[in-house]
Design a protein around this motif. Structure first.
Motif, short mmCIF file in Angstrom:
data_model
loop_
_atom_site.label_atom_id
_atom_site.label_comp_id
_atom_site.label_asym_id
_atom_site.label_seq_id
_atom_site.Cartn_x
_atom_site.Cartn_y
_atom_site.Cartn_z
N UNK A 1 1.15 -1.21 0.30
CA UNK A 1 -0.20 -0.07 -0.01
C UNK A 1 1.03 1.19 0.31
N UNK A 2 0.06 2.53 -0.50
CA UNK A 2 1.10 3.57 -0.68
C UNK A 2 1.21 4.21 0.54
N UNK A 3 0.97 3.91 1.50
CA UNK A 3 1.24 4.51 2.96
C UNK A 3 2.04 3.81 3.77
N UNK A 4 2.06 2.32 3.82
CA UNK A 4 2.96 1.37 4.53
C UNK A 4 5.14 1.66 3.77
N UNK A 5 4.16 1.54 2.11
CA UNK A 5 5.55 1.73 1.58
C UNK A 5 6.29 3.63 1.85
N UNK A 6 5.47 4.37 2.25
CA UNK A 6 5.92 5.55 2.83
C UNK A 6 6.87 5.78 3.46
N UNK A 7 6.87 4.60 4.09
CA UNK A 7 7.72 4.38 5.80
C UNK A 7 8.59 3.32 6.15
N UNK A 8 9.03 3.12 4.57
CA UNK A 8 10.63 2.21 3.78
C UNK A 8 10.02 1.15 5.19
N UNK A 9 8.86 0.04 4.72
CA UNK A 9 9.04 -0.74 6.56
C UNK A 9 9.91 -2.00 5.92
N UNK A 10 9.61 -2.27 4.26
CA UNK A 10 10.77 -3.67 2.99
C UNK A 10 10.17 -4.32 3.50
N UNK A 11 8.59 -4.47 3.96
CA UNK A 11 8.56 -6.29 4.03
C UNK A 11 8.37 -6.40 5.47
N UNK A 12 8.78 -5.60 6.44
CA UNK A 12 8.89 -6.44 8.08
C UNK A 12 7.48 -6.11 8.12
N UNK A 13 7.76 -7.15 9.23
CA UNK A 13 6.14 -7.59 9.86
C UNK A 13 6.49 -7.48 11.39
N UNK A 14 7.57 -7.22 11.63
CA UNK A 14 7.80 -7.76 13.31
C UNK A 14 7.16 -6.58 14.22
N UNK A 15 7.46 -6.55 15.07
CA UNK A 15 7.31 -5.19 15.93
C UNK A 15 8.00 -4.06 16.17
N UNK A 16 8.94 -4.53 16.42
CA UNK A 16 9.74 -3.64 16.25
C UNK A 16 10.31 -2.77 14.92
#
Length: 596
Positions: A51-66
């Protein structure tokens, strides 16, 4: 999650096999709250990674809490408004959710004075239904025999609107009642309503209320529980009966339907149901024709075991009036939910209203909690704690991340941790954040105002056989200095002896004594606030206020009386109904030692 219904439930012996599965699900889900939360967050982030929103914050596919907590900000509705507006205007790209936004759920029109649009997806209906499916199995533990009768519930839909891009925008309950989940729900002997779907789904609020009340009267011996969403809704139904019992009795006597019922499907449904019954008509006329309506609920519906209404938060105001009309029936608060998300349920629904705690179900969303500090100047996101890490006795602001595309969203509810069920915390709803009266440096929130009204009622009005039916407030800054104005609608049990002007002036002082030390310092030492004023309004004024709000698009299901008002037409309506004005006769107590 596999559920073994053969295991005994620590909550108690289930009423049937279906209940056993539901109770076991509650146990298994709350025992492993941390693991469930970890899985829920991973699911939300993996499915919405592009999604545009999560890509904006550069998670890079990470799904962990940290990673999530370090990169994704904590937000409010205002932060998200540009994205929501784009979706509302027709942008169908994956902005917030990888799944298509199916509609918008509108928040209460009177919550902090702003009507918000909450995006949702189709599968959220399944998630909300899953929580509904847990309510009766828990209630059956507390109240046996609910399969032997019906529930008289006053449920309503609101006519929906469409956004510029063509998406429906409607209250969450309207969405649910109009869904196949509700309309084609399987028969459940523990959850049968007196109101037919045609009455609930009728968009005309008069026709809907009239026919639901009529059905409730026709099956009065079958009714085992009465309910509405909020306590105010049930009181509105009682007021409706007061105004319309003669016509209802006439319909029952003749077996013919009021000509004001014009909705074709509803009319056909009711004409199949309605048969002449002179004995019942006489009974309704006899009961409703009496001046004294104390205990009217149990007089008309003698087998009622409890009231199913929300009486927490601002709704606590209605408890004395509900006690009056019901003869002191128990009040069950069963679940905690909002337009943004359904959160949890009350595992002890027959407890006292003041003791209501909701167990958060960890499968509904990913939950975080911001320790509540009313004096905090800014947000420190590192202070947020996970669901299982909250501390008993502390207050928190609720922050959620949902499958539908809200990420670290501040709901605005303040909750106090009261305990745990297994590893899932239980919360008492304290208040909505930032509902304030302020003249100078004082800040009075909804809970403080409620306490002041309660104290004035206990100290003065109870001795006079009177109570506050409804109230709202206004910070009047036209006077110098400004002062608090409290509008009261009173229920006087002996109309020949209403409270005197002196008594109501004492109520003003009792309220001031209950307010915080900053307010009292402004009154006593700084002279920056004038004497508190109570304006008593005519009976029925707050009904008119609700009718006005509904005419402007508020939902009858979600409407809550605003505890602070400043909208000119509302002020004019209230002031046109004032019958007397009263001021605090002296200064409240204040000393520097008590200053905060």
């Amino acid at each position: 999650m596999a559920v073994d219904s053969s295991l005994p439930s620590p909550l108690g012996p289930p009423a049937c096999e279906k209940d056993a599965k539901a109770l076991q699900f509650i146990e298994q889900t709350t025992r492993n709250a941390a693991g469930v939360q970890e899985r829920v967050l991973a699911e939300i982030l993996s499915r919405n990674a592009e999604t545009e929103y999560l890509r904006r914050y550069k998670l890079g596919g990470a799904t962990d809490r940290k990673s999530f907590k370090s990169k994704v900000p904590v937000i409010t509705y205002e932060d998200l408004q540009p994205e929501i507006q784009r979706i509302a205007n027709g942008d169908r790209s994956p902005i917030l959710s990888a799944h298509p936004i199916s509609e918008f759920l509108t928040s209460s029109g009177t919550s902090a004075g702003e009507r918000k649009l909450m995006p949702t997806i189709q599968e959220e209906l399944d998630r909300r239904q899953s929580l509904y499916n847990l309510l009766m199995p828990v209630m059956n533990l507390c109240v046996p025999g609910l399969d032997k009768g019906k529930g008289l519930y006053f449920l309503f839909v609101k006519s929906e609107s469409k956004t510029p891009g063509g998406l429906l925008a409607r209250p969450v309950l309207t969405s649910y009642y109009k869904s196949e989940h509700f309309k084609t729900r399987p028969y459940d002997p523990y959850n049968v309503y007196t109101s037919p779907n045609e009455a609930i789904l009728c968009a005309d609020s008069f026709q809907s209320m009239y026919t639901q009340m009529l059905c409730g009267l026709l099956e009065r011996h079958q009714v085992l529980r009465l309910g509405a969403v909020f306590a105010s809704g049930l009181l509105r139904a009682i007021r409706f009966l007061q105004l319309n019992w003669q016509q209802l009795a006439a319909d029952i006597r003749t077996g013919t339907l009021n000509s004001k019922i014009t909705d074709p499907e509803l009319k056909e449904c009711m004409e199949r149901t309605l048969k002449p019954d002179s004995e019942l008509a006489e009974f309704v006329a006899e009961q409703c024709g009496e001046e004294n309506w104390e205990g009217i609920i149990t007089r008309i519906w003698p087998n009622t075991k409890y009231l199913d209404v929300i009486v927490t938060g601002a709704m606590a105001q209605y408890i004395p009036t509900l006690d009056y009309y019901s003869g002191g029936l128990p009040m069950a608060c069963t679940m905690y939910a909002s337009s943004e998300c359904y959160f949890g349920l009350n595992l002890n629904p027959m407890c006292k209203p003041s003791e209501v705690s909701y167990t958060i179900m960890p499968n509904m969303a990913y939950f975080e909690f911001l320790p509540y500090d009313p004096n905090s100047m800014g947000l420190d996101p590192t202070r947020l704690v996970d669901l299982v890490d909250v501390e008993v006795g502390r207050e928190y602001e609720l922050v959620i991340s949902t499958y539908a595309g809200l990420y670290r969203y501040r709901v605005g509810d303040i909750l106090r941790v009261t305990g745990f069920h297994n590893s899932a915390p239980q919360f008492h709803f304290v208040r909505r954040k930032n509902v304030l009266l302020s003249i100078d440096s004082d800040k009075t929130d909804e809970a403080e105002l409620q306490l002041a009204v309660d104290n004035a009622s206990k100290l003065v009005l109870e001795k006079l056989n009177a109570s506050v039916v409804e109230y709202t407030s206004f910070a009047d800054t036209k006077t110098i200095p400004g002062h608090y104005v409290i509008y009261w609608e009173l229920l006087v049990k002996d109309s020949a002896e209403p409270p005197s002007s002196e008594s109501l002036s004492q109520c003003c002082l009792a309220m001031e004594e209950s307010l915080n030390s900053v307010y009292r310092q402004c009154r006593v030492a700084d002279n920056s606030i004038g004497p508190l004023e109570i304006r008593v309004v005519k009976s029925g004024t707050f009904e008119e206020l609700m009718d006005y709000a509904i005419s402007r698009g508020a939902s009858i299901n979600q409407y809550k009386v605003p505890r602070c008002v400043n909208f000119t037409p509302i002020m004019e309506l209230l002031d046109s109904r004032v019958v007397s004005k009263h001021f605090s006769p002296s200064l409240p107590h204040w000393t520097p030692e008590r200053r905060r």
